[in-house]
Design a protein around this motif. Sequence first.
Motif, short mmCIF file in Angstrom:
data_model
loop_
_atom_site.label_atom_id
_atom_site.label_comp_id
_atom_site.label_asym_id
_atom_site.label_seq_id
_atom_site.Cartn_x
_atom_site.Cartn_y
_atom_site.Cartn_z
N ALA A 163 0.84 -1.20 0.00
CA ALA A 163 0.00 0.00 0.00
C ALA A 163 0.88 1.25 0.00
CB ALA A 163 -0.92 -0.01 1.22
N ARG A 164 1.94 1.24 0.77
CA ARG A 164 2.85 2.39 0.80
C ARG A 164 3.58 2.55 -0.53
NH1 ARG A 164 4.96 4.35 6.08
NH2 ARG A 164 6.61 5.13 4.72
N LEU A 165 4.11 1.44 -1.02
CA LEU A 165 4.92 1.50 -2.24
C LEU A 165 4.12 2.02 -3.43
CD1 LEU A 165 6.82 -1.90 -1.81
CD2 LEU A 165 7.86 0.39 -1.74
N THR A 166 2.85 1.59 -3.53
CA THR A 166 2.06 2.03 -4.67
C THR A 166 1.75 3.53 -4.58
OG1 THR A 166 0.08 1.26 -3.55
CG2 THR A 166 1.00 -0.19 -5.21
N GLU A 167 1.86 4.09 -3.38
CA GLU A 167 1.69 5.54 -3.25
C GLU A 167 3.00 6.29 -3.47
OE1 GLU A 167 -0.11 6.41 0.52
OE2 GLU A 167 -1.83 5.13 0.09
N GLY A 168 4.04 5.56 -3.83
CA GLY A 168 5.33 6.20 -4.09
C GLY A 168 6.13 6.48 -2.83
N LYS A 169 5.72 5.85 -1.72
CA LYS A 169 6.45 6.06 -0.47
C LYS A 169 7.52 4.98 -0.29
CE LYS A 169 2.40 7.82 2.01
NZ LYS A 169 1.30 7.36 2.87
N THR B 117 15.38 0.24 0.45
CA THR B 117 16.61 0.08 -0.32
C THR B 117 17.00 1.34 -1.09
OG1 THR B 117 15.36 -0.85 -2.16
CG2 THR B 117 16.26 -2.40 -0.53
N GLY B 118 16.06 2.27 -1.26
CA GLY B 118 16.45 3.62 -1.65
C GLY B 118 16.42 4.01 -3.11
N GLU B 119 16.34 3.03 -4.03
CA GLU B 119 16.48 3.41 -5.44
C GLU B 119 15.26 4.13 -6.01
OE1 GLU B 119 16.18 0.38 -4.26
OE2 GLU B 119 15.56 -1.09 -5.77
N VAL C 21 9.23 1.86 1.70
CA VAL C 21 8.54 0.65 2.16
C VAL C 21 8.08 0.79 3.62
CG1 VAL C 21 10.65 -0.57 2.86
CG2 VAL C 21 8.64 -1.87 2.15
N ASP C 22 8.81 1.58 4.40
CA ASP C 22 8.38 1.88 5.77
C ASP C 22 9.16 3.11 6.23
OD1 ASP C 22 7.02 1.75 8.14
OD2 ASP C 22 7.58 -0.32 8.58
N ASP C 23 8.80 3.64 7.40
CA ASP C 23 9.50 4.81 7.91
C ASP C 23 10.97 4.46 8.19
OD1 ASP C 23 7.25 6.39 7.79
OD2 ASP C 23 6.58 5.75 9.79
N GLU C 24 11.85 5.38 7.87
CA GLU C 24 13.26 5.14 8.10
C GLU C 24 13.59 5.24 9.59
OE1 GLU C 24 15.72 3.99 6.44
OE2 GLU C 24 14.70 3.90 4.51
N SER C 25 14.58 4.47 10.00
CA SER C 25 15.07 4.55 11.38
C SER C 25 16.08 5.71 11.46
CB SER C 25 15.75 3.23 11.73
OG SER C 25 16.80 3.43 12.64
N ASP C 26 16.28 6.28 12.65
CA ASP C 26 17.31 7.31 12.75
C ASP C 26 18.59 6.74 13.34
OD1 ASP C 26 16.38 6.88 15.26
OD2 ASP C 26 15.70 8.93 15.65
N ASN C 27 18.70 5.44 13.36
CA ASN C 27 19.92 4.80 13.87
C ASN C 27 20.88 4.54 12.70
OD1 ASN C 27 21.89 3.11 14.84
ND2 ASN C 27 20.48 1.75 15.95
N PRO C 28 22.00 5.26 12.67
CA PRO C 28 22.92 5.11 11.53
C PRO C 28 23.66 3.77 11.51
CG PRO C 28 23.89 6.53 13.19
CD PRO C 28 22.51 6.21 13.67
N HIS C 29 23.50 2.98 12.55
CA HIS C 29 24.20 1.71 12.61
C HIS C 29 23.36 0.57 12.03
CE1 HIS C 29 27.22 3.66 15.03
NE2 HIS C 29 26.26 4.15 15.78
N LEU C 30 22.18 0.91 11.57
CA LEU C 30 21.31 -0.09 10.95
C LEU C 30 21.31 0.09 9.45
CD1 LEU C 30 18.20 0.00 13.31
CD2 LEU C 30 19.80 -1.90 13.00
#
Lengths: 427, 300
Positions: A108-114, A130-132, A116-125
């Motif tokens: 549902a998110r992807l088809t809206e152009g979002k 996937t970002g493309e 896949v889920d909210d990003e984490s703010d932990n830079p170690h993850l």
Amino acid sequence: MDTKRLENIANKKMTRRDALKLAGVGGIGLLVGAGSMGALVQPKPSATKVATSSDSDSVNGIIPFYGKHQSGIITPMQDFICMGAFDVTATALAEVRKLFQSWTAAAARLTEGKNVDDESDNPHLPPVDTGESIGLAPMRMTITFGLGASFFDERFGLASKRPAPLVDLPHFNSDDLRKEWTGGDIVVQVCANDPQVAFHALRNLARIARGKAVLRWVQDGFQRTSAADPTGSTPRNLMGFKDGSNNPKVSEPAAADEIVWAQSTDDPAWMAGGSYMVMRRIRMRIEIWDRSSLDDQESTFGRHRQSGAPLGKSGEFDDLELNRKDSKGNPVIPTTSHVALANMEGKVKILRRGYSYSSGMDIKTGQLDAGLLFVCFNRDPRKQFIPMQQKLAAADQLNEYITHVGSGLFACLPGASEGGYIGETLF
Amino acid sequence: MSKKWVYPLSAVVLGSSLMLSACGSADTGKTEKKPETATPEQPATNNQATPAATTPAVAPELQASIDQYQKWVIEQTDQLVKSTEGFTNAVKSGDMETAKKLYAPARAYYERIEPIAESLGDFDPWIDAREGDVPDNEWRGYHKLEKALWETKSVADQGKVADQLLQDVKQLRVKVESVDIDVKMLVTGAVELLNEVSTSKVTGEEERYSRTDMYDFAANVEGANEIFKVLKSTVEAKDAALATEIEDRFKALDQELAPYRKGDGFVLYNEIKEDQVKKLSQALDALAEPLSKMGTILGG
């Protein structure tokens, strides 16, 4: 062919694009001919607007994911497909349910152009998405889920729920099916007007599935884009012939109900609003085709190459008139031509939604590995796809130039509403 | 530990004696003194250069994990020295049969601790380079002897290579004593070990001549599992479901590997069929995905 349809076509309105996309490139197996199969799709007046907004009629807009039916079935065809089949490795039904819940939310998110889920703010993850596709438009993406017969084996206790129409497809003459291109517990069809947007979705869904399901096969496909053909004329397959102008008019609910959607009166009830998808990976013997004469090519299809008209006629959408004879008393359109056989006396209809594919080269022979990723939807393959393909496989002249190397039949689940999930009527 | 972490922490340390006492680490006394005599610019430089400055960031239970892991690494390296000595002795005495038997098990100790060895300089190219990974005239280590044993089938001129290899692993043993391991190294190291499997072991590209790839496969996974074991309680505290998932996937992968165990070792890579390789690879991906989320213990 009725006059009104001819007028629509002759006018070459912008509306043709959507109409023909719905008609689809179709499939060579079943596809080009069938002149009396039904009228062309009715053009949608709203499709005339310029495609810059993000509504579902623009080339980059949003097709709603939630609804009574899954999108990507009677949705007018997008330019690209990325289709993957999965085998479930999870052993408990609860895990499968969780997978479909996660997939539903993600789709549902992807088809809206979002993302896949909210990003984490932990830079170690690792990044959550996937970002493309960051910054890319929704591109009319649809994601459609289906279940293969193998899903209903003993693993999840669902054997008694296997839909009767979800048969094991019979062996068709000239099938040369490869294990690596056949079957799968689950199919995911992603279509979009951008190949990167489509790939991104399948990739992220595969990532979500890790540990629960593994990929079995993946195939990309394409058709010419609207930029290459702003008039929206009938697409051509990789044999150079116009392909798929006779799809049923599923924009009319009655036609869609009759041809595509499983009904609540059909067995099983949990499939009501779903549909059965057939996938065939049809390799074209491109090199052989390319050295056959124009006469041979045209009599194989039963149509003229340039215009797409039935043999002996001048208009692409002229009636086939299969009973026409030449001066020697032979049929003008050979009885073993593709159009003559695929016609099925106008009684059997399926909704074709196939794409061309090119998968590089056959490393054994050095020849191109290209052809048709045939996709069709029907309400009951026992009455629709199977008899049609049996007829074609037995006699079609086209068989000399094609090989069916992959195959799958999948029960595409009913749609879900927001808060629900795909598959909820079954598990 | 990453520099990103060090700088803000240093700033806090410098700017607030309250924060210092709150840290409660044994090292705070040391760091506390420096700011008192330093000019505003200098302490930052000092802290940057002094590893001790990062110590207060490590919670006691994580420090215990690190210590436990380092102890294990040292044990593995002890074993590596011993096993390598057995192997190189066989090579030097021209006993090819024994050398071939000892080759894969001897290397396994190295494969378990590979990310640590890589963090210590050139040990990885010295010990583990395959032909073509480094210029030919610099090629040395296990795989050079592998080629001699299985491909050219002569170790007559390999005495120097054997000596060098033993010397290299002995030097590695000395270095691991003082290696500075932090949590981030552990987290990334575990994933790196599985990535190693993904890129060269499961594809059969690691052991071109001996075909003993499955020994390396298992050893890499064991190395990752050891890291998970020492971090498990911390992961559990942060995300119990993730810990369970990782543990289950390690078990699942172990089950996938089981059919390929043979005696104390493994079958050769070329005895494994294509679809079996695919299953192994997919089980590995299924483990690596949640394992890559162990970084959740690093904050955020």
